[in-house]
Each structure stands twice: as C-alpha cells, then as structure tokens.
Design a protein around this motif. Sequence first.
Motif, PDB file in Angstrom:
ATOM      1  N   ASN A   1       7.847  -3.932 -10.510  1.00  0.00           N
ATOM      2  CA  ASN A   1       9.186  -3.353 -10.349  1.00  0.00           C
ATOM      3  C   ASN A   1       9.148  -2.034  -9.585  1.00  0.00           C
ATOM      4  O   ASN A   1      10.121  -1.654  -8.948  1.00  0.00           O
ATOM      5  CB  ASN A   1       9.933  -3.261 -11.689  1.00  0.00           C
ATOM      6  N   LEU A   2       8.003  -1.329  -9.625  1.00  0.00           N
ATOM      7  CA  LEU A   2       7.918  -0.093  -8.833  1.00  0.00           C
ATOM      8  C   LEU A   2       7.835  -0.405  -7.339  1.00  0.00           C
ATOM      9  O   LEU A   2       8.318   0.374  -6.505  1.00  0.00           O
ATOM     10  CB  LEU A   2       6.726   0.755  -9.276  1.00  0.00           C
ATOM     11  N   TYR A   3       7.244  -1.542  -7.006  1.00  0.00           N
ATOM     12  CA  TYR A   3       7.261  -1.994  -5.608  1.00  0.00           C
ATOM     13  C   TYR A   3       8.722  -2.182  -5.173  1.00  0.00           C
ATOM     14  O   TYR A   3       9.145  -1.715  -4.116  1.00  0.00           O
ATOM     15  CB  TYR A   3       6.470  -3.301  -5.468  1.00  0.00           C
ATOM     16  N   LEU A   4       9.499  -2.862  -6.021  1.00  0.00           N
ATOM     17  CA  LEU A   4      10.926  -3.065  -5.718  1.00  0.00           C
ATOM     18  C   LEU A   4      11.661  -1.728  -5.653  1.00  0.00           C
ATOM     19  O   LEU A   4      12.506  -1.512  -4.784  1.00  0.00           O
ATOM     20  CB  LEU A   4      11.571  -3.963  -6.780  1.00  0.00           C
TER      21      LEU A   4
ATOM     22  N   MET B   1       0.843  -1.204   0.000  1.00  0.00           N
ATOM     23  CA  MET B   1       0.000   0.000   0.000  1.00  0.00           C
ATOM     24  C   MET B   1       0.879   1.256   0.000  1.00  0.00           C
ATOM     25  O   MET B   1       0.602   2.223  -0.718  1.00  0.00           O
ATOM     26  CB  MET B   1      -0.929  -0.049   1.224  1.00  0.00           C
ATOM     27  N   GLU B   2       1.935   1.207   0.791  1.00  0.00           N
ATOM     28  CA  GLU B   2       2.835   2.363   0.883  1.00  0.00           C
ATOM     29  C   GLU B   2       3.520   2.628  -0.463  1.00  0.00           C
ATOM     30  O   GLU B   2       3.574   3.766  -0.942  1.00  0.00           O
ATOM     31  CB  GLU B   2       3.879   2.077   1.980  1.00  0.00           C
ATOM     32  N   ALA B   3       4.009   1.573  -1.103  1.00  0.00           N
ATOM     33  CA  ALA B   3       4.708   1.729  -2.382  1.00  0.00           C
ATOM     34  C   ALA B   3       3.757   2.218  -3.478  1.00  0.00           C
ATOM     35  O   ALA B   3       4.086   3.126  -4.252  1.00  0.00           O
ATOM     36  CB  ALA B   3       5.342   0.400  -2.792  1.00  0.00           C
ATOM     37  N   PHE B   4       2.567   1.626  -3.536  1.00  0.00           N
ATOM     38  CA  PHE B   4       1.653   1.968  -4.630  1.00  0.00           C
ATOM     39  C   PHE B   4       0.980   3.329  -4.421  1.00  0.00           C
ATOM     40  O   PHE B   4       0.694   4.031  -5.386  1.00  0.00           O
ATOM     41  CB  PHE B   4       0.629   0.855  -4.863  1.00  0.00           C
ATOM     42  N   GLU B   5       0.716   3.682  -3.170  1.00  0.00           N
ATOM     43  CA  GLU B   5       0.177   5.041  -2.967  1.00  0.00           C
ATOM     44  C   GLU B   5       1.240   6.076  -3.363  1.00  0.00           C
ATOM     45  O   GLU B   5       0.905   7.127  -3.900  1.00  0.00           O
ATOM     46  CB  GLU B   5      -0.284   5.237  -1.518  1.00  0.00           C
ATOM     47  N   HIS B   6       2.512   5.752  -3.111  1.00  0.00           N
ATOM     48  CA  HIS B   6       3.591   6.655  -3.527  1.00  0.00           C
ATOM     49  C   HIS B   6       3.601   6.826  -5.043  1.00  0.00           C
ATOM     50  O   HIS B   6       3.621   7.949  -5.553  1.00  0.00           O
ATOM     51  CB  HIS B   6       4.934   6.095  -3.048  1.00  0.00           C
ATOM     52  N   TRP B   7       3.555   5.713  -5.757  1.00  0.00           N
ATOM     53  CA  TRP B   7       3.699   5.772  -7.217  1.00  0.00           C
ATOM     54  C   TRP B   7       2.410   6.139  -7.952  1.00  0.00           C
ATOM     55  O   TRP B   7       2.436   6.816  -8.985  1.00  0.00           O
ATOM     56  CB  TRP B   7       4.201   4.428  -7.755  1.00  0.00           C
TER      57      TRP B   7
ATOM     58  N   ARG C   1       6.410   9.759 -12.049  1.00  0.00           N
ATOM     59  CA  ARG C   1       5.503   9.432 -10.951  1.00  0.00           C
ATOM     60  C   ARG C   1       4.239  10.293 -11.034  1.00  0.00           C
ATOM     61  O   ARG C   1       3.129   9.790 -10.857  1.00  0.00           O
ATOM     62  CB  ARG C   1       6.220   9.675  -9.615  1.00  0.00           C
ATOM     63  N   GLN C   2       4.416  11.563 -11.361  1.00  0.00           N
ATOM     64  CA  GLN C   2       3.240  12.432 -11.464  1.00  0.00           C
ATOM     65  C   GLN C   2       2.335  12.015 -12.636  1.00  0.00           C
ATOM     66  O   GLN C   2       1.121  12.163 -12.567  1.00  0.00           O
ATOM     67  CB  GLN C   2       3.645  13.912 -11.598  1.00  0.00           C
ATOM     68  N   LEU C   3       2.929  11.477 -13.696  1.00  0.00           N
ATOM     69  CA  LEU C   3       2.132  10.982 -14.825  1.00  0.00           C
ATOM     70  C   LEU C   3       1.313   9.763 -14.405  1.00  0.00           C
ATOM     71  O   LEU C   3       0.129   9.645 -14.752  1.00  0.00           O
ATOM     72  CB  LEU C   3       3.035  10.612 -16.010  1.00  0.00           C
TER      73      LEU C   3
END
Length: 550
Positions: A370-373, A276-282, A435-437
């Motif tokens: 890979n964004l989680y990683l 959740m932390e990684a995906f909310e970030h990205w 990330r903003q995209l």
Amino acid sequence: MSTSPLEGGLRGVLTLLLVLFFTIASFAQNFTHQDTLRGSITPERAWWNLQHYDLSVSVNPDTKSIQGTNTVTYEVLEPNQLLQIDLQPPMKLEKAVQDGKDLTINSDGNAHFIQLQKKQEKGKKYDLTLHFSGTPRVAKRPPWDGGFTWRKDSNGKWFIATSNQGIGASIWWPNKDHPYDEPDNGVDLSITAPSNLVAVGNGRLIETKDNGDTKTWHWKVVNPINNYGVNINIGDYANFSETYDGLDGKLNMDYWVLQENLEEAKEQFKQAPMMMEAFEHWFGPYPFYEDSFKLVEVPYLGMEHQSSVTYGNRYMNGYLGSDLSGSGWGEKFDFIIIHESGHEWFANNITNKDVADMWLHEGFTAYSENLYLDYHYGKEASAAYVTGTRRNIQNDRPIIGTYGVSHEGSSDMYYKGANILHTLRQLIEDDEKWRQLLRGLNEEFRHQTVSSAQVEQYLSKESGIDLTEFWQQYLRTTKIPLLEYKVKGSELQFRYTNIVEGFDMPVQVTVDEIEEWIYPNAEWKSKSFGDTIEKVEIDPDFYIEHKEVK
Ligand SMILES: [Zn+2]
C-alpha cells in the motif's frame, strides 16, 4: 551474525531456562527432536559465527542431480570441537574436510555433527569444506513447498530453479540452517550447468568459465544474506539492464528473463524503477547497492531471493491477475515485482532471528504494497488497498509462532500485519514521522537478524507511544478489539471488550461531521459533544470492530 552479549553464568542459567521452556512448549504442540535441532541455537551452532560460504554446485538436468562443495568460513566465539551442519536427505553429506583431513560425521536426521580435530581457538577463523551430492527433493508446490523445480520452456530448453523458504536451504546444500546467523561477508556461488543455458545466482556476475559441455557461472554477494535467499536459476535467459539514480548513488538493475518473454518483460519491468523510487522514499536506500538489484524469471510465482528477486507472475498486474484487496487498486501493480522487492528491506535487510517472528518479513512487506500505491497514487488509494486486504485475515492463531522449533505464526502475518501497521500510522498521526520510523528501522537494524521484541521496542521508543499492550493484543492473541458505544443525547459512551489487560488504544471517530479522538479502555467512559448526536462513524483505518449497543 553475532550472538547476544550475555556472559558466562548468566548465559548458562538463561540457556537452561530457555531449553526448559522450549521443551515444555514442544511437548504442548508436539514439536519433535528434529524441530529443535533445526529451530534452536544448539550448542553446536552457538560457538561459531558465520563469515562466508563458498558454494560451488554442478547441476545435471538429465539425472536431476547435483553435486558440489561448500567451504564454510567461521570465527570461533567460544572454543568447541563439535560443529552442526544441516543437510536434508536424500542429499548426502559425503565428507567434511579441514586442513586436508577427513573428519568424523555423526548424523542425527537432518543434522550432522562434525568432530573437528584441529584445536579451535577463540577469535580465530577457520575453513571447513563440505562435499555433497544427490538428487534433491523436487518442489511440490513452489515456492511454498520447495526444492528444485525442473521444467522446460516452450522451446524445450531446461528451465530450472530452487526455492526453499520454510523447508530450508538445507534441502539442497549443507549450511547452518537457522536464520539467526548470516555469513557476514556474503556468499560466492558458482553454478555449473549445460553450456547452452545461463545460470543466475545472487549478487554480481564475477566470471564465466567454459568447460566444454558445461559452463560455470560465478556469482558473488558481499553483504550478509539469509540462507533461504541463496538461489540457483538456470534457463535460456536474455539479459537487459538499466542504471538507477538512487539515494546511495548509481544502482545497477539487471533483468534475466526467458528469451521468449523478452519484449513483455521490457514493458512489465518498467515497474521495477517505480518500485525502487517508492521504497527508497519510504524505507531509505536499497540495502545492497554493492550486490546490485535483479529480477530473474522463474518457473514458479516468485520469491524474495536477496539481490536476485525471482519472478513468475506471468507479466500480469495483480497477484496472477487478481487484486488481493478487492478495492481495484491491486490491479495497478505487478504483485510479485512490488511484494518480493519490498522484502529487500524487510526480510533481507532486517531478518528475523527466529522464524516465529516472520511477521517482520511478511507483515511489513504486505504493508509495503500500500505504500507503493501511496507514493504513486495517493493516500486514499493506499488506505482502500490495505483495509481491503482485511478480507484475507483468518484470526485462526496468533501472528507470532513458537520460538526455538522453526515454527511460523499464522498466515495472518501478511494482511493482519499490514493492518496493524496501518493502524499504527493513524496513531502516530504524522506521515513524515511515520516515514522516518520506517527508515529508522532500516538503519538501526541494517543487515542484522532481529527479534520482533526489538522492533516493537524501537517503534514504541521512537514514536513516544507505549505500544506494549498494542503489540500484545495484535501479535500474540487472535482477539480483535471490539469498540462498543452508546449514544445518550449529546453524550457518546464507549468501551473496549475482547482486549488484553491494559489495552487502551485511542481511536478517531466522526460525530456529526466533527472528527475527534476518543480514549477507550475496558471501562465505560463518556464524552460530551454539546448537541444531540445524530451520527457516529468510527474511522475505518483502525483495525478494530465496533458495535452500537442500546
Ligand atoms: Zn512475502
């Protein structure tokens, strides 16, 4: 959800052209009349906009049968008296009732055309109650070849689940079985099951009711939901939960696992808040705070069922213990927790309008791995993982399938899709902007069904890079650009072959330790480096092939 804003005559002409196009396309690839009924926005679907499903299902494990009702609430966009509902045999649509009157149903295979008696007025909302029963198809290879899975746990208790992506939700319940239209106000799902078991559906548990031998579990989703995401899970479940402090406030995260796996689950599911932390970030806020987030154990590998992501990865890291990338990084996470939850943003929040564009689900979600990683282990880990997954690419047929006939593109939508996005990240060359995209996509298309073209245009426009040929090359052909280069003293000569017309993607190269962009196209070009060139390296993050020619 709602349809296109085209009006009157123009819409008519376009519809005619589309029908003509799909008819020709169908002949070319042997699609059937049933494929068109399932895969196109037929006139009997187009006139009404889904508002809500109130689905009530009673599950009898002893006879492996179900029966129930689905009350469909819809809004009239254009008055019409004939309404299409899908339900696949051997399930039976027993009757359709509006205002207490039984209606005439004319069936054409899996499609059922209901003749409405009450005059349907534009802008008004109506209810239609569908009664159904039968012995639903048993899943052959869930979740890919779906239906009902009837298993027993090690204590001999029933362990039951539905999975129906691809084959369609209409394999077990009557609905508008096309992804373009989601119920704007969600779904109420009441499941009646033997009283010694627990039934888990999507969203939040509203109430339970004891009926003696059976018990009814009422679950509710308030957000739009894709119909393949609606699911029933029944077993001897234990429940544990936590509250996650997320971007949109307090998020309830609930876990339903077999009693016998409770301790293992408490350990393995520590990855859920990390996800959740990684995906909310990205990607921005989890899209369904109102409906909570759940992981639910099932007797098959797993599926992205909205707000009740199902899990069957045997409490192991990797994909059933193996690393799809071969880089070693795939062993750092539980593939099903990460991948299926990634779909909450890409599949459940942003949903394809036609399954031909399913790369919007699978490409972005395979990319999310890979964004989680990246978030937890850094950029090198993420690059090693995503480029490692190229070994799964077949280039057998294009990623985008055929529109209007429920036809998905190649399974390359997963890892070729991920590598296209990884390549795009290089072109943008600004991780914060990238990330903003990704977050922008989730805002712009929040809770909507969209086409690949809409997403392609959004990324072109917002990145400021004309990606027309980029998308054409990678999504609509199987050709991988080949960068040919020659070294002539201090000059590097280069060009692309195996490209669509106009493809001119820049690439980063390292020439004797100096990193430079080159701008190849179909013609030979050259770039001078001053000194005699000893060594040329092409940045492996770009998904292209390369060859030195003499
Ligand atoms: Zn997936």
